[in-house]
Design an enzyme around this catalytic site. Structure first.
Site: not given
Ligand code: ADP
Ligand code: MG
Length: 370
Positions: A126, A234, A238, A281, A283, A290, A322, A327
């Site tokens: 994603r 988030e 996505r 985020c 990250t 990811r 994970r 998560e």
């Protein structure tokens, strides 16, 4: 007035310093510079506090910050860059910068060449994207969330009529014409397609990212269920591809095609040459990508009961682990876990694919020896 503000500032500083001592892995607390904070004007102190609130209220955070506006990264670079370097493994002597390259380097990326058993593993990749012209998810109003969803629904209507896509849009927004009910929603969550109820996530709620749940939230899913787009999680979008069979290059190609198709129908995605795609985020900056594999590691997880050992082992190969529920979930009883390369900034899309392949080969070998 000035006096009470000073005491607010010093209370915050004391609190963050206490978090640093108790939670040395909280990157916000680790890199918080009290003098930098003191020297910001009132307005910027407020803005920075909104960014780091999640790491203050959730002292066990890994990153401890979510950007609220696209320009937070440039504006608060003295605070955020050290956190970003630390997470993505970019040393001080190197610039932070992002190049994009989806072209595989020619080495094999077929997981079944590691072991035929990996054919059963579920692959997912994603990317996070946000469109310019809107604040990031933590700072959006309800009407902006709904406005963005409607903009996306228009793009999905076009996709639905195209070969290779098809499918449908499922909305969580009350009274939206595409609204689905609780039964279908829950089924899609347990099928790993739809995102979980964000309003119960304390990291997201402190940051305002789950505010107005479930308005402006939904998902596009292609006819064959292999290409999906989350709306209003988030990040505003996505975009993901999911399939079984071990063909990582095919998975990535599917995603790349879908992203380009969507990109052509939307306002430009927020991006900078330094940080790559801008995301809530830190990250997720850079490729915003990811890439994960669901793989059974019953020995390394001690029958699914010990995530710490497998996390330590995976770190050697720059992989994060994970649970198979996503998560903050645990491994299943069969030791099924989600492994993915941790770095997303300063690495290209093709490099992320190769890291997942190499890391899987290494962890799989450890599992067989264990
Ligand atoms: P992300 O932050 O990358 O979106 P999460 O950890 O929040 O990922 O997980 C989101 C959903 O995606 C969860 O349902 C999770 O189980 C699912 N998922 C992640 N990786 C895979 C995979 N390789 N195969 C199937 N489902 C996956
Ligand atoms: Mg997530």
């Amino acid at each position: 007035m000035a006096k009470s503000e000073d005491s607010v500032t010093s209370t915050i500083i004391t609190k963050i310093e206490a978090i640093r001592n108790a939670n040395p892995d909280n990157l916000m607390a680790r890199h918080f510079d009290a003098d930098y904070f003191r020297n910001l004007d009132d307005q910027n102190q407020k803005r920075l506090l909104a960014v780091i609130a999640t790491g203050i209220e959730n002292s066990d955070s890994q990153m401890g910050a979510y950007a609220m506006q696209n320009d937070d990264y440039e504006l608060f670079a003295p605070m955020l860059d050290p956190m970003i370097r630390d997470y993505h493994g970019i040393s001080e002597d190197k610039p932070i910068k992002q190049a994009h390259d989806w072209q595989p380097d020619g080495s094999t990326s077929d997981l079944t060449t590691i072991d035929a058993g990996l054919e059963e593993g579920s692959m997912r990749v994603r990317v996070a994207r946000n469109v310019s012209g809107f604040p990031l998810a933590g700072a959006m109003s309800r009407s902006q969330r709904v406005e963005l969803e409607n903009l996306l629904i228009n793009a999905f209507k076009t996709l639905i009529n195209e070969p290779g896509f098809g499918g449908k849009y499922l909305s969580l927004t009350p009274d939206n014409p595409y609204e689905i009910g609780a039964v279908e929603y829950n089924q899609r969550v347990s099928d790993h397609q739809m995102f979980k109820d964000m309003s119960v996530d304390r990291y997201l709620s402190v940051a305002g990212i789950s505010s107005d749940w479930p308005w402006g939230r939904g998902m596009y899913i292609s006819e064959d269920e292999g290409f999906l787009v989350w709306v209003g999680e988030e990040d505003q979008l996505r975009i993901m591809a999911m399939q079984r069979g071990g063909d990582l290059a095919g998975l990535f190609e599917r995603l790349e095609i879908g992203i380009h198709r969507l990109e052509a129908m939307l306002p430009p995605f927020a991006h900078s040459p330094k940080y790559g795609y801008l995301t809530s985020c830190p990250t997720n900056l850079g490729a915003g990508m990811r890439a994960s594999l669901h793989v059974p590691l019953p020995k390394l997880t001690n029958g699914g009961s010990d995530m710490e050992r497998v996390k330590r082992a995976a770190r050697e190969f720059s992989l994060a682990v994970r649970g198979a529920g996503g998560e903050h979930s645990d491994a299943g009883g069969d030791g099924l876990v989600d492994i993915s390369p941790s770095a997303r900034l300063g690495v290209t899309e093709a490099q992320i694919m190769q890291s997942l392949f190499n890391g899987t080969a290494a962890l799989w070998a450890l599992e067989k020896q264990a």
